[in-house]
Design a protein around this motif. Sequence first.
Motif, PDB file in Angstrom:
ATOM      1  N   GLY A  97      34.240   2.655 -11.706  1.00 24.83           N
ATOM      2  CA  GLY A  97      33.447   1.539 -12.273  1.00 24.83           C
ATOM      3  C   GLY A  97      32.773   2.360 -12.416  1.00 24.83           C
ATOM      4  O   GLY A  97      32.231   1.732 -13.945  1.00 24.83           O
ATOM      5  N   THR A  98      31.227   2.651 -12.577  1.00 21.13           N
ATOM      6  CA  THR A  98      30.163   3.742 -13.343  1.00 21.13           C
ATOM      7  C   THR A  98      30.955   4.686 -14.909  1.00 21.13           C
ATOM      8  O   THR A  98      30.458   3.222 -15.560  1.00 21.13           O
ATOM      9  N   LEU A 142      31.503   0.917 -16.993  1.00 21.46           N
ATOM     10  CA  LEU A 142      30.741   0.351 -16.748  1.00 21.46           C
ATOM     11  C   LEU A 142      29.603   0.990 -18.074  1.00 21.46           C
ATOM     12  O   LEU A 142      29.166  -0.088 -19.722  1.00 21.46           O
ATOM     13  N   HIS A 158      25.595  -4.276 -10.613  1.00 24.08           N
ATOM     14  CA  HIS A 158      25.200  -2.709  -9.998  1.00 24.08           C
ATOM     15  C   HIS A 158      24.282  -1.980 -10.684  1.00 24.08           C
ATOM     16  O   HIS A 158      24.539  -2.575 -12.109  1.00 24.08           O
ATOM     17  N   TYR A 196      27.755  -6.649  -5.925  1.00 23.62           N
ATOM     18  CA  TYR A 196      28.551  -5.767  -4.789  1.00 23.62           C
ATOM     19  C   TYR A 196      27.360  -6.284  -3.884  1.00 23.62           C
ATOM     20  O   TYR A 196      27.785  -6.826  -2.413  1.00 23.62           O
ATOM     21  N   ASP A 249      32.074  -7.450 -14.672  1.00 23.44           N
ATOM     22  CA  ASP A 249      32.114  -6.509 -13.671  1.00 23.44           C
ATOM     23  C   ASP A 249      32.647  -7.056 -12.536  1.00 23.44           C
ATOM     24  O   ASP A 249      31.995  -7.360 -11.626  1.00 23.44           O
ATOM     25  N   CYS A 307      34.512  -4.651 -10.856  1.00 24.96           N
ATOM     26  CA  CYS A 307      35.098  -3.521 -10.554  1.00 24.96           C
ATOM     27  C   CYS A 307      34.991  -3.307  -8.498  1.00 24.96           C
ATOM     28  O   CYS A 307      36.146  -2.691  -8.134  1.00 24.96           O
ATOM     29  N   PHE A 308      34.583  -4.355  -8.097  1.00 23.91           N
ATOM     30  CA  PHE A 308      34.314  -4.297  -6.596  1.00 23.91           C
ATOM     31  C   PHE A 308      35.363  -5.088  -6.573  1.00 23.91           C
ATOM     32  O   PHE A 308      36.562  -4.807  -5.313  1.00 23.91           O
ATOM     33  N   ASP A 368      38.118  -2.007 -10.072  1.00 25.81           N
ATOM     34  CA  ASP A 368      38.886  -0.310  -9.760  1.00 25.81           C
ATOM     35  C   ASP A 368      40.122  -0.472  -9.127  1.00 25.81           C
ATOM     36  O   ASP A 368      40.097  -1.192  -8.364  1.00 25.81           O
ATOM     37  N   HIS A 396      40.533   2.178  -7.282  1.00 24.21           N
ATOM     38  CA  HIS A 396      40.588   3.074  -6.168  1.00 24.21           C
ATOM     39  C   HIS A 396      38.764   2.145  -4.902  1.00 24.21           C
ATOM     40  O   HIS A 396      39.147   2.172  -3.812  1.00 24.21           O
ATOM     41  N   LYS A 397      39.030   0.619  -5.135  1.00 23.08           N
ATOM     42  CA  LYS A 397      38.797   0.038  -4.349  1.00 23.08           C
ATOM     43  C   LYS A 397      39.352  -0.758  -4.034  1.00 23.08           C
ATOM     44  O   LYS A 397      40.408  -0.422  -3.408  1.00 23.08           O
TER      45      LYS A 397
HETATM   46  C1  PLP Z   1      30.566  -4.520  -8.421  1.00 23.89           C
HETATM   47  C2  PLP Z   1      30.311  -2.736  -8.960  1.00 23.89           C
HETATM   48  N1  PLP Z   1      30.359  -2.551  -9.808  1.00 23.89           N
HETATM   49  C3  PLP Z   1      30.722  -1.129 -10.608  1.00 23.89           C
HETATM   50  C4  PLP Z   1      30.268  -0.012  -9.471  1.00 23.89           C
HETATM   51  C5  PLP Z   1      30.333   1.046  -9.596  1.00 23.89           C
HETATM   52  O1  PLP Z   1      31.625   1.615  -9.143  1.00 23.89           O
HETATM   53  P1  PLP Z   1      32.170   3.757  -8.638  1.00 23.89           P
HETATM   54  O2  PLP Z   1      31.388   3.547  -7.257  1.00 23.89           O
HETATM   55  O3  PLP Z   1      33.663   3.246  -8.829  1.00 23.89           O
HETATM   56  O4  PLP Z   1      31.193   3.992  -9.449  1.00 23.89           O
HETATM   57  C6  PLP Z   1      30.579  -1.170  -8.035  1.00 23.89           C
HETATM   58  C7  PLP Z   1      30.406   0.648  -6.148  1.00 23.89           C
HETATM   59  O5  PLP Z   1      30.249  -0.358  -6.240  1.00 23.89           O
HETATM   60  C8  PLP Z   1      30.514  -2.150  -8.039  1.00 23.89           C
HETATM   61  O6  PLP Z   1      30.709  -2.619  -6.668  1.00 23.89           O
END
Ligand code: PLP
Length: 491
Positions: free
Chosen positions: A109-110, A113, A139, A188, A213, A215-216, A247, A249-250
Amino acid sequence: MIDESGSALPANGVPAEQVLAEIRSLREADRPTHGGRLFAYVYDPAVAGLDELTAAAYAESAHVNGLDPTAFPSLLAMENALVGAAARVLGGGPGTSAPEVVGSVTSGGTESLILAVKAARDARPEITAARIVVPSSAHAAFAKAAHYLRVALDTVPVDPATLRPSVADVAAAIGPETVLVVCSAPSYAHGVVDPVAEIAETAAAAGVRCHVDACFGGWTLPYLRRLGVDVPAFDFAVAGVTSISVDLHKYAYAPKGVSVLLHRDAGLRAPQYFAYADWPGYTMVNPVISSTRSGGPIAAAYATLRHLGDDGYLELARRTRDAVRVLADAVRGVDGLRLVAEPESTVVCLTSTDPALDLFVLVDELTARGWHTQPQLAYAGLPRSVHLTVTAAVAPRVAEFGPALAEAAVAARAAGPVVLPPELLALAGSLTPQALTPELVAGLAEGLGLAGRAGPPDRMAVVNTLLDAAPVRLRERLLVEFVGLLQRPTW
Ligand SMILES: Cc1ncc(COP(=O)(O)O)c(C=O)c1O
């Protein structure tokens, strides 16, 4: 004197079986990644055989290098399939209002972003001091992106009741140098979905990109909607949304190392790329931050999606939704606890309404009973809280949580709240990060039981209370120092 027993480079190689036994023995100190009692860090669907499949798929492609898609077309094929699947889940692809969606697979996710911010920044080269607008609930990776890319962060507060930013505040924060507006679906910390449609419309009216975002929980929201949950519009069906991250991997339950960054069209993605031909080596073109990329995570994610399938994800979302309901009821059933928000996705977030029931002690009491939750510090008018990321693996264990929570609450009350010595509290409140000397850090670590350990202590309530008492910048600095103490080479 070098201790050979744990050395990563022993004088003589160690037999394979022994090495594996050593790793397994190290792993015994870890939180349990399976069994449905860990509510952070790990996403477990509890599907029999999936681990074996993904391990085999990973091994198949571990040495394949994503650096050059023409050398390894297998990786390109799997990456394109993952992007296509993510686009379809998130309202894009043939037959939708976003038929031209493209994307890239990143490491997490990082990275997704950071690249969304980079693409937005580099699309506007005429702006010399680019800025992004983010809700305070976004995040932390956006702050990291802003820091790495030298982009300014304009943070919009969230309402303490709804935990969402107001659209008017977002609109007011957009200025001539804004290159990106951000929203979360869901956030998150609390698992709430921002008003994406309204924010995206506001961004579009200002001619600014809007990144969602997801990701979660972006992979679960569409399935929850299919199960009848009231999920607001948040994906490419919303006209002003220009990019989305999700993501794998989530909640797609792939092993770690895979996220997808989607753009509404190839033009929006173009500034994400980096190409360089001005050196004597191979001409380089990188869609993502890494250059050499292992095929392992991509192959493992591809295997996960194909094996679970659309029907599998729907069933996993159903189990997760049911587990969330039972967990939320368990919280409602304990005097002195309340939900921070009514769960609308896959997060249960609770706080204490009773000063005699210290949340950080409660977290330790839950840990002692084998339930691993995540404490969140008080922040900008929001109370300290406990976060539970709920995955499908929790479903079979969920009935055990209520009694454990009630018992932990009784134990936490009996133990009483953490009381820090007044001089330590005063120090935490007044110390500036600049005034933090190595001696002071060493003394604090000693006092908190953090010094000279291989890992963090079993009970973290005192550490969390100290961090909670400190202003944000001091929290950051203390964390850096404490983790720095843990990260010491072993010889
Ligand atoms: C909403 C959200 N964005 C981004 C991220 C970052 O993901 P990563 O830990 O895979 O880099 C997270 C991680 O929990 C998240 O919850």
